[in-house]
Design a protein around this motif. Structure first.
Motif, PDB file in Angstrom:
ATOM      1  N   VAL A  37      -5.494  30.628 -32.035  1.00 40.68           N
ATOM      2  CA  VAL A  37      -5.170  29.989 -30.761  1.00 40.68           C
ATOM      3  C   VAL A  37      -5.588  30.890 -29.607  1.00 40.68           C
ATOM      4  CG1 VAL A  37      -3.260  29.237 -29.282  1.00 40.68           C
ATOM      5  CG2 VAL A  37      -3.301  28.576 -31.700  1.00 40.68           C
ATOM      6  N   GLN A  38      -5.222  32.156 -29.680  1.00 41.26           N
ATOM      7  CA  GLN A  38      -5.541  33.069 -28.588  1.00 41.26           C
ATOM      8  C   GLN A  38      -7.054  33.295 -28.458  1.00 41.26           C
ATOM      9  OE1 GLN A  38      -3.209  33.910 -26.358  1.00 41.26           O
ATOM     10  NE2 GLN A  38      -2.007  32.502 -27.618  1.00 41.26           N
ATOM     11  N   HIS A  39      -7.761  33.364 -29.576  1.00 39.07           N
ATOM     12  CA  HIS A  39      -9.220  33.522 -29.550  1.00 39.07           C
ATOM     13  C   HIS A  39      -9.886  32.326 -28.881  1.00 39.07           C
ATOM     14  CE1 HIS A  39     -13.298  34.447 -30.895  1.00 39.07           C
ATOM     15  NE2 HIS A  39     -13.361  33.231 -31.397  1.00 39.07           N
ATOM     16  N   LYS A  40      -9.499  31.123 -29.289  1.00 42.30           N
ATOM     17  CA  LYS A  40     -10.116  29.923 -28.735  1.00 42.30           C
ATOM     18  C   LYS A  40      -9.764  29.751 -27.260  1.00 42.30           C
ATOM     19  CE  LYS A  40     -10.187  27.623 -33.244  1.00 42.30           C
ATOM     20  NZ  LYS A  40     -11.661  27.526 -33.397  1.00 42.30           N
ATOM     21  N   LEU A  41      -8.539  30.114 -26.896  1.00 42.06           N
ATOM     22  CA  LEU A  41      -8.155  30.037 -25.492  1.00 42.06           C
ATOM     23  C   LEU A  41      -9.003  30.991 -24.648  1.00 42.06           C
ATOM     24  CD1 LEU A  41      -6.302  29.005 -23.250  1.00 42.06           C
ATOM     25  CD2 LEU A  41      -4.661  30.796 -23.880  1.00 42.06           C
ATOM     26  N   THR A  42      -9.273  32.176 -25.157  1.00 42.12           N
ATOM     27  CA  THR A  42     -10.122  33.128 -24.432  1.00 42.12           C
ATOM     28  C   THR A  42     -11.513  32.544 -24.198  1.00 42.12           C
ATOM     29  OG1 THR A  42      -8.925  35.053 -25.257  1.00 42.12           O
ATOM     30  CG2 THR A  42     -11.197  35.417 -24.549  1.00 42.12           C
TER      31      THR A  42
ATOM     32  N   THR B 204     -18.653  29.291 -20.465  1.00 44.45           N
ATOM     33  CA  THR B 204     -18.527  28.376 -21.606  1.00 44.45           C
ATOM     34  C   THR B 204     -19.016  26.988 -21.208  1.00 44.45           C
ATOM     35  OG1 THR B 204     -16.683  29.599 -22.556  1.00 44.45           O
ATOM     36  CG2 THR B 204     -16.914  27.304 -23.229  1.00 44.45           C
ATOM     37  N   ALA B 205     -19.945  26.446 -21.978  1.00 48.85           N
ATOM     38  CA  ALA B 205     -20.555  25.153 -21.658  1.00 48.85           C
ATOM     39  C   ALA B 205     -19.565  24.015 -21.858  1.00 48.85           C
ATOM     40  CB  ALA B 205     -21.782  24.935 -22.544  1.00 48.85           C
TER      41      ALA B 205
ATOM     42  N   GLN C  34     -14.982  20.920 -27.392  1.00 46.18           N
ATOM     43  CA  GLN C  34     -14.694  21.176 -28.799  1.00 46.18           C
ATOM     44  C   GLN C  34     -13.518  22.132 -28.953  1.00 46.18           C
ATOM     45  OE1 GLN C  34     -15.859  19.638 -31.434  1.00 46.18           O
ATOM     46  NE2 GLN C  34     -14.600  20.883 -32.822  1.00 46.18           N
ATOM     47  N   LEU C  35     -13.472  23.150 -28.126  1.00 45.07           N
ATOM     48  CA  LEU C  35     -12.362  24.106 -28.174  1.00 45.07           C
ATOM     49  C   LEU C  35     -11.041  23.425 -27.817  1.00 45.07           C
ATOM     50  CD1 LEU C  35     -14.206  27.089 -26.513  1.00 45.07           C
ATOM     51  CD2 LEU C  35     -13.204  27.137 -28.809  1.00 45.07           C
ATOM     52  N   ALA C  36     -11.081  22.538 -26.831  1.00 52.05           N
ATOM     53  CA  ALA C  36      -9.863  21.811 -26.461  1.00 52.05           C
ATOM     54  C   ALA C  36      -9.368  20.969 -27.637  1.00 52.05           C
ATOM     55  CB  ALA C  36     -10.129  20.924 -25.249  1.00 52.05           C
TER      56      ALA C  36
ATOM     57  N   THR D 259       2.885  25.333 -25.754  1.00 51.88           N
ATOM     58  CA  THR D 259       1.694  25.761 -25.023  1.00 51.88           C
ATOM     59  C   THR D 259       1.064  26.973 -25.687  1.00 51.88           C
ATOM     60  OG1 THR D 259       0.859  26.345 -22.805  1.00 51.88           O
ATOM     61  CG2 THR D 259       2.999  27.260 -23.440  1.00 51.88           C
ATOM     62  N   CYS D 260      -0.182  27.276 -25.294  1.00 50.79           N
ATOM     63  CA  CYS D 260      -0.871  28.466 -25.797  1.00 50.79           C
ATOM     64  C   CYS D 260      -0.485  29.719 -25.031  1.00 50.79           C
ATOM     65  CB  CYS D 260      -2.386  28.300 -25.675  1.00 50.79           C
ATOM     66  SG  CYS D 260      -3.089  26.932 -26.590  1.00 50.79           S
ATOM     67  N   ALA D 261      -0.174  29.574 -23.735  1.00 50.96           N
ATOM     68  CA  ALA D 261       0.117  30.746 -22.911  1.00 50.96           C
ATOM     69  C   ALA D 261       0.801  30.323 -21.625  1.00 50.96           C
ATOM     70  CB  ALA D 261      -1.170  31.501 -22.574  1.00 50.96           C
ATOM     71  N   ILE D 262       1.610  31.237 -21.079  1.00 46.87           N
ATOM     72  CA  ILE D 262       2.185  31.076 -19.747  1.00 46.87           C
ATOM     73  C   ILE D 262       1.562  32.151 -18.871  1.00 46.87           C
ATOM     74  CG2 ILE D 262       4.278  31.060 -18.351  1.00 46.87           C
ATOM     75  CD1 ILE D 262       5.808  30.177 -20.841  1.00 46.87           C
ATOM     76  N   ASP D 263       0.747  31.733 -17.909  1.00 43.49           N
ATOM     77  CA  ASP D 263      -0.012  32.671 -17.091  1.00 43.49           C
ATOM     78  C   ASP D 263       0.822  33.247 -15.946  1.00 43.49           C
ATOM     79  OD1 ASP D 263      -2.213  32.501 -18.694  1.00 43.49           O
ATOM     80  OD2 ASP D 263      -3.552  31.654 -17.189  1.00 43.49           O
TER      81      ASP D 263
END
Length: 219
Positions: free
Chosen positions: A22-27, A34-35, A41-43, A191-195
């Motif tokens: 999850v963290q890798h794909k979010l990065t 990123t195109a 696809q990542l989403a 969620t993946c992260a709280i910014d």
């Protein structure tokens, strides 16, 4: 999946999924270069991974089946099929991954746009299954920024009779989490992260930009 402590550590209704994938794909999604195709696809992949956690508490019922070797009592999902409710337009960008998990789910849409001056949501469309009140709803939007759109969408769902909901997003801000939890403490956030927080325009920082524009290539 391993979980981090949420940004609101005493609030069990907020789940931050810190699985390495999850963290890798979010990065990768955060990267400016990123195109559009890769971003989409990542989403899709991230929404599938988030879906496992969002659906953790789905009810099960026993069922008798025949395996190739013997009869057994197994378990399957109980009750009405899920309803996935997309907050338009960006919510559609994370529907596909969830549908990969539950292809028979019903789909609802709430059309909201954010007034650029007040940052308040304005509704322009609503379409839900007739029996949405009998279903568990996953409300999806890539970003939980101010929280106003999420609150407005969940308000409308509750008016329609739905009382079992999970809010699923890729990124959240502390302000958005606080807003949604204050208005609807019964709705779990996954969620993946709280910014860090919001800027003066209501964008999440550091964030990943405008999710809708990046999903649909409109900017």
């Amino acid at each position: 999946m391993k979980m981090t402590e949420p940004a609101t550590p005493h609030d069990a209704g907020v789940v931050v999924v810190d699985h390495p994938l999850v963290q890798h794909k979010l990065t990768l999604m955060r990267e400016r270069q990123t195109a559009t195709s890769a971003f989409r696809q990542l989403a899709r992949e991230l929404s599938m991974l988030l879906g496992y956690e969002a659906m953790r508490d789905l009810p099960l019922e026993p069922v008798e089946i025949d395996t190739p070797l013997e009869r057994m009592e197994a378990r399957r999902l109980a009750g009405k099929k899920l309803c996935l409710v997309s907050i338009l337009r960006a919510g559609n960008g994370i529907l596909d991954g969830l549908l990969d998990l539950v292809p028979s789910a019903r789909i609802g849409h709430v059309g909201l746009y954010r007034d650029p001056e007040t940052l308040e949501p304005v509704e322009y469309y609503l379409k839900l299954p007739d029996d949405v009140g009998n279903r568990i709803c996953l409300v999806v939007d890539p970003m939980l920024a101010t929280g106003h759109s999420a609150v407005a969408a969940i308000d409308r769902l509750k008016q329609a009779g739905c009382n079992r909901m999970v809010f699923v997003c890729l990124l959240a801000s502390p302000e958005g989490v606080a807003c949604l939890r204050r208005a609807h403490p019964d709705v779990r956030i996954v969620t993946c992260a709280i910014d860090r927080g919001l800027d003066e325009h209501g964008y999440i920082r550091p964030g990943l930009g405008d999710a809708g524009d990046r999903l649909f290539g409109t900017k």
